[in-house]
Design an enzyme around this catalytic site. Structure first.
Site, short mmCIF file in Angstrom:
data_model
loop_
_atom_site.label_atom_id
_atom_site.label_comp_id
_atom_site.label_asym_id
_atom_site.label_seq_id
_atom_site.Cartn_x
_atom_site.Cartn_y
_atom_site.Cartn_z
N ILE A 22 24.74 25.44 -21.22
CA ILE A 22 25.11 24.92 -19.90
C ILE A 22 24.44 23.56 -19.68
O ILE A 22 25.05 22.63 -19.14
CB ILE A 22 24.73 25.95 -18.80
CG1 ILE A 22 25.52 27.26 -19.03
CG2 ILE A 22 25.01 25.38 -17.42
CD1 ILE A 22 25.08 28.43 -18.17
N ILE A 95 16.61 27.39 -18.59
CA ILE A 95 15.74 28.03 -19.59
C ILE A 95 15.72 29.53 -19.34
O ILE A 95 15.50 29.97 -18.21
CB ILE A 95 14.29 27.50 -19.43
CG1 ILE A 95 14.23 25.99 -19.68
CG2 ILE A 95 13.33 28.25 -20.36
CD1 ILE A 95 12.87 25.37 -19.34
N TYR A 150 21.25 34.46 -12.58
CA TYR A 150 22.37 35.40 -12.75
C TYR A 150 22.27 36.52 -11.71
O TYR A 150 21.17 36.89 -11.30
CB TYR A 150 22.36 35.97 -14.18
CG TYR A 150 23.50 36.91 -14.43
CD1 TYR A 150 24.82 36.50 -14.21
CD2 TYR A 150 23.28 38.22 -14.86
CE1 TYR A 150 25.87 37.38 -14.41
CE2 TYR A 150 24.33 39.09 -15.06
CZ TYR A 150 25.62 38.66 -14.84
OH TYR A 150 26.66 39.52 -15.02
N TYR A 160 21.10 43.84 -18.87
CA TYR A 160 20.44 42.56 -18.63
C TYR A 160 18.91 42.72 -18.70
O TYR A 160 18.17 41.75 -18.81
CB TYR A 160 20.88 41.98 -17.28
CG TYR A 160 20.77 40.47 -17.20
CD1 TYR A 160 21.51 39.64 -18.03
CD2 TYR A 160 19.91 39.88 -16.28
CE1 TYR A 160 21.39 38.26 -17.96
CE2 TYR A 160 19.80 38.50 -16.18
CZ TYR A 160 20.54 37.70 -17.03
OH TYR A 160 20.42 36.33 -16.94
N1 LIG Z 1 25.03 32.38 -20.44
C1 LIG Z 1 25.12 33.13 -19.36
O1 LIG Z 1 25.88 34.12 -19.31
C2 LIG Z 1 24.30 32.79 -18.15
C3 LIG Z 1 24.68 33.29 -16.89
C4 LIG Z 1 23.88 32.99 -15.78
C5 LIG Z 1 22.75 32.20 -15.94
N2 LIG Z 1 22.40 31.73 -17.20
C6 LIG Z 1 21.17 30.94 -17.33
O2 LIG Z 1 21.48 29.63 -17.75
C7 LIG Z 1 20.31 29.05 -18.35
C8 LIG Z 1 20.71 28.36 -19.65
O3 LIG Z 1 21.11 29.29 -20.62
P1 LIG Z 1 22.41 29.11 -21.53
O4 LIG Z 1 23.30 30.25 -21.21
O5 LIG Z 1 22.92 27.73 -21.45
O6 LIG Z 1 21.83 29.43 -22.99
P2 LIG Z 1 21.08 28.52 -24.10
O7 LIG Z 1 20.57 29.52 -25.10
O8 LIG Z 1 21.97 27.47 -24.58
O9 LIG Z 1 19.85 27.87 -23.29
C9 LIG Z 1 18.59 28.48 -23.09
C10 LIG Z 1 17.56 27.41 -23.36
O10 LIG Z 1 16.23 27.84 -23.04
C11 LIG Z 1 15.39 27.11 -23.93
N3 LIG Z 1 14.02 27.66 -23.97
C12 LIG Z 1 13.64 28.90 -24.38
N4 LIG Z 1 12.30 28.99 -24.35
C13 LIG Z 1 11.83 27.79 -23.91
C14 LIG Z 1 10.52 27.27 -23.67
N5 LIG Z 1 9.42 27.99 -23.88
N6 LIG Z 1 10.42 25.99 -23.22
C15 LIG Z 1 11.51 25.22 -23.01
N7 LIG Z 1 12.77 25.67 -23.22
C16 LIG Z 1 12.93 26.93 -23.67
C17 LIG Z 1 16.13 27.30 -25.25
O11 LIG Z 1 15.64 26.46 -26.29
C18 LIG Z 1 17.54 26.97 -24.83
O12 LIG Z 1 17.81 25.59 -24.93
C19 LIG Z 1 19.31 30.20 -18.51
O13 LIG Z 1 18.41 30.19 -17.42
C20 LIG Z 1 20.21 31.41 -18.41
O14 LIG Z 1 19.52 32.59 -18.04
C21 LIG Z 1 23.16 31.98 -18.29
#
Ligand SMILES: NC(=O)c1ccc[n+]([C@@H]2O[C@H](COP(=O)([O-])OP(=O)(O)OC[C@H]3O[C@@H](n4cnc5c(N)ncnc54)[C@H](O)[C@@H]3O)[C@@H](O)[C@H]2O)c1
Length: 272
Positions: A22, A95, A150, A160
């Site tokens: 995202i 994150i 979420y 979850y």
């Molecule tokens: N994908 C979904 O279904 C969904 C739905 C709602 C919310 N979200 C939220 O969106 C956000 C982004 O997730 P995404 O779905 O794009 O997945 P993604 O895996 O692409 O992104 C998650 C990111 O967190 C980073 N990260 C992990 N540990 C870290 C640390 N210690 N320091 C810095 N960065 C760190 C990872 O390197 C990665 O870039 C998250 O908060 C996720 O919970 C995702």
């Protein structure tokens, strides 16, 4: 389409891992809208990810930072202001990570040092990011800070796992810190509660295919994509939303207010 909504604005974007992220889509959209930013991610993610490609495409610099390390965050904020030539207007916290989810431990069988690690990365890191910005007086007035969350923070989605608790904590931090940031620096803080989205973090959740399909059938507008989330974030970084703060904003095609839909009902009705 670009509206130049972020012309002259400078920021920091956390969490772009690959083109599905995202944060990746958000960086592309912010760039199209005229915003400038520093990209950051955990050092380990940089080795695995493709962030250099995004940096090149958006003319951005990358500063590695583990979002659980106060030292890394201080360095990130200081260097970002140097690179961008002044204070910051927008920050995206994108994150999330649960070790229990990753290693397949059920919610009823947590390994608590893993639980703690997940809480630190997924929720407390948001407090650390904001405290670092606040203490350094790094945000411009009428700046905007967004974190992604979420709906498992409000309703039960069993698979979850401990991420549900982490998201509840994250949303609470947005409100609590948002008060002080608003009162003292005129900065707004919100969370966007996004539909299930096929990213590395999303697909790591057990049963993800089931709940993305279910949400699609429940939502009158269908699931919001990563690009939809990026667009919504752009509006929250823009001057068009100056007095929106302390909110958890649903970007979910209507899912959060649904009881049942025709499409879901059909699956349960006996066909003649
Ligand atoms: N994908 C979904 O279904 C969904 C739905 C709602 C919310 N979200 C939220 O969106 C956000 C982004 O997730 P995404 O779905 O794009 O997945 P993604 O895996 O692409 O992104 C998650 C990111 O967190 C980073 N990260 C992990 N540990 C870290 C640390 N210690 N320091 C810095 N960065 C760190 C990872 O390197 C990665 O870039 C998250 O908060 C996720 O919970 C995702």
């Amino acid at each position: 389409m670009s509206y130049n909504l972020l012309k002259g604005k400078k920021g920091i974007i956390f969490g772009a891992l690959d083109p599905n992220s995202i944060a990746w889509k958000t960086a592309e959209r912010v760039h199209e809208e005229g915003g400038e930013f520093v990209l950051t991610n955990a050092p380990i993610a940089m080795r695995m990810g493709q962030i250099n490609e995004l940096a090149e495409k958006t003319g951005s610099q990358i500063i590695p930072a583990d979002a659980t390390s106060e030292e890394d965050l201080q360095n990130l904020v200081e260097k970002s202001m140097e690179i961008l030539g002044g204070k910051i207007d927008f920050v995206l916290h994108s994150i999330g990570m649960s070790v229990n989810v990753r290693k397949g431990r059920a919610y009823t069988n947590q390994k608590y040092d893993w639980t703690q690690k997940g809480t630190d990365v997924s929720a407390m890191s948001f407090h650390k990011v904001m405290q670092t910005l606040y203490k350094a007086d790094a945000m411009n007035e009428w700046g905007s800070i967004v974190a992604l969350t979420y709906m498992a923070a409000q309703r039960v989605f069993p698979d979850y796992n401990d991420m549900a608790d982490n998201k509840a904590y994250l949303e609470s931090i947005a409100r609590s810190f948002g008060y002080f940031f608003g009162r003292d620096k005129k900065v707004r803080v919100n969370t966007i509660s996004q539909s299930p989205t096929p990213t590395t973090a999303g697909q790591g959740v057990k049963g993800f295919d089931g709940f993305i399909a279910y949400a699609e059938k429940m939502s009158p507008l269908g699931n919001a994509t990563a690009l939809d989330c990026a667009n919504y974030t752009v509006t929250l970084f823009s001057d068009l939303t100056k007095r929106v703060t302390l909110q958890n904003l649903f970007n979910d095609g209507g899912f959060s207010n649904m009881g049942v839909s025709d499409a879901v009902m059909e699956a349960f009705v006996d066909k003649p």
